[in-house]
Design a protein around this motif. Structure first.
Motif, PDB file in Angstrom:
ATOM      1  N   SER A  25     131.356  45.394  22.426  1.00  0.00           N
ATOM      2  CA  SER A  25     130.660  45.961  21.273  1.00  0.00           C
ATOM      3  C   SER A  25     129.377  46.602  21.787  1.00  0.00           C
ATOM      4  O   SER A  25     128.989  46.383  22.938  1.00  0.00           O
ATOM      5  CB  SER A  25     130.336  44.873  20.246  1.00  0.00           C
ATOM      6  N   PRO A  26     128.687  47.384  20.968  1.00  0.00           N
ATOM      7  CA  PRO A  26     127.426  47.990  21.428  1.00  0.00           C
ATOM      8  C   PRO A  26     126.349  46.962  21.765  1.00  0.00           C
ATOM      9  O   PRO A  26     125.353  47.299  22.409  1.00  0.00           O
ATOM     10  CB  PRO A  26     126.993  48.851  20.232  1.00  0.00           C
ATOM     11  N   HIS A  27     126.539  45.700  21.348  1.00  0.00           N
ATOM     12  CA  HIS A  27     125.497  44.686  21.530  1.00  0.00           C
ATOM     13  C   HIS A  27     125.794  43.700  22.658  1.00  0.00           C
ATOM     14  O   HIS A  27     124.882  43.070  23.171  1.00  0.00           O
ATOM     15  CB  HIS A  27     125.291  43.921  20.221  1.00  0.00           C
ATOM     16  N   HIS A  28     127.066  43.535  23.013  1.00  0.00           N
ATOM     17  CA  HIS A  28     127.400  42.639  24.118  1.00  0.00           C
ATOM     18  C   HIS A  28     128.799  42.942  24.640  1.00  0.00           C
ATOM     19  O   HIS A  28     129.594  43.604  23.987  1.00  0.00           O
ATOM     20  CB  HIS A  28     127.295  41.165  23.702  1.00  0.00           C
ATOM     21  N   PHE A  29     129.068  42.438  25.840  1.00  0.00           N
ATOM     22  CA  PHE A  29     130.391  42.580  26.432  1.00  0.00           C
ATOM     23  C   PHE A  29     131.298  41.481  25.889  1.00  0.00           C
ATOM     24  O   PHE A  29     130.879  40.343  25.720  1.00  0.00           O
ATOM     25  CB  PHE A  29     130.304  42.503  27.961  1.00  0.00           C
ATOM     26  N   GLY A  30     132.552  41.831  25.632  1.00  0.00           N
ATOM     27  CA  GLY A  30     133.494  40.885  25.060  1.00  0.00           C
ATOM     28  C   GLY A  30     134.050  39.900  26.074  1.00  0.00           C
ATOM     29  O   GLY A  30     133.708  39.922  27.263  1.00  0.00           O
ATOM     30  N   PRO A  98     127.891  48.245  25.551  1.00  0.00           N
ATOM     31  CA  PRO A  98     126.425  48.372  25.490  1.00  0.00           C
ATOM     32  C   PRO A  98     125.936  49.500  26.389  1.00  0.00           C
ATOM     33  O   PRO A  98     126.463  49.709  27.484  1.00  0.00           O
ATOM     34  CB  PRO A  98     125.938  47.012  26.014  1.00  0.00           C
ATOM     35  N   LEU A  99     124.932  50.220  25.931  1.00  0.00           N
ATOM     36  CA  LEU A  99     124.350  51.302  26.713  1.00  0.00           C
ATOM     37  C   LEU A  99     123.410  50.736  27.764  1.00  0.00           C
ATOM     38  O   LEU A  99     122.805  49.679  27.557  1.00  0.00           O
ATOM     39  CB  LEU A  99     123.597  52.262  25.800  1.00  0.00           C
TER      40      LEU A  99
END
Length: 199
Positions: A25-30, A98-99
């Motif tokens: 997700s843009p907030h963390h790695f799955g 995430p960027l």
């Protein structure tokens, strides 16, 4: 009562609110990205443990035992497969990951990660090519992938013969730097960058 309301109304980070899923997700790695990351770390660490043990102690009961658990060629082939899986998974999640951090630190992180991926592909791939070029059997934990044959193909053997060792030490240096920087971010700056992969 007012203090309790204020404390309970403090905003929480978006990454803390977002449940950890299988995909990135843009907030963390799955979960899959994390599993592939730590599997790569374990394989590379064990590869260096075996190599350094042989260099330090030579042939003895311990080094023979370590080599039986992780034969150099088999571990290299496994690292190659896991790295290809990581690249495939990263491409399939490229719009959701995430960027990197903004600015020069993000650019440096990007260059280091690209270099790490390049070395994790180059080292085992050209090691296998050298093995094939000199006619050695290609085996993966006892399973023969290619039988031994009489070959002496110089162009296949030369790149790994020339660069395998120095690039391996470059890989080790980058990994150590990667760990140190991650710890600095987590323990010194206390920013959320490392938490995107570490929890």
């Amino acid at each position: 009562m007012t203090n309790s309301t204020v404390l309970n109304s403090q905003p929480t980070s978006k990454s803390a609110q977002t449940p950890l899923g299988w995909r990135d997700s843009p907030h963390h790695f799955g979960r899959i990205s994390r599993a592939l990351h730590w599997l790569t770390a374990a394989l590379v660490l064990f590869q260096f443990i075996v190599v350094l043990a042989w260099r330090a102690m030579g042939e003895n009961t311990l080094t023979i035992f370590l080599s039986s658990i992780g034969p150099h060629g088999s571990l290299g082939f496994l690292i190659l497969l896991v790295t290809l899986a990581r690249l495939g998974w990263a491409l399939s999640n490229r719009k959701h990951r995430p960027l990197p951090p903004p600015g020069s630190s993000g650019q440096i992180a990007r260059i280091v990660h690209i270099t790490l991926y390049g070395l994790l592909l180059w080292l085992p791939a050209f090691g296998l090519l050298r093995q094939y070029g000199r006619g050695g059997a290609l085996q993966f934990y006892g399973l023969e992938l290619l039988p031994e044959a009489e070959r002496n193909i110089t162009w296949m053997m030369a790149p790994a013969g020339l660069l395998h060792s120095p690039l391996s030490w470059l890989l080790l240096g980058l990994i150590i730097s990667h760990i140190v920087i991650a710890l600095v971010h987590r323990l010194w700056f206390r920013d959320p960058i490392s938490a995107r992969l570490m929890g």
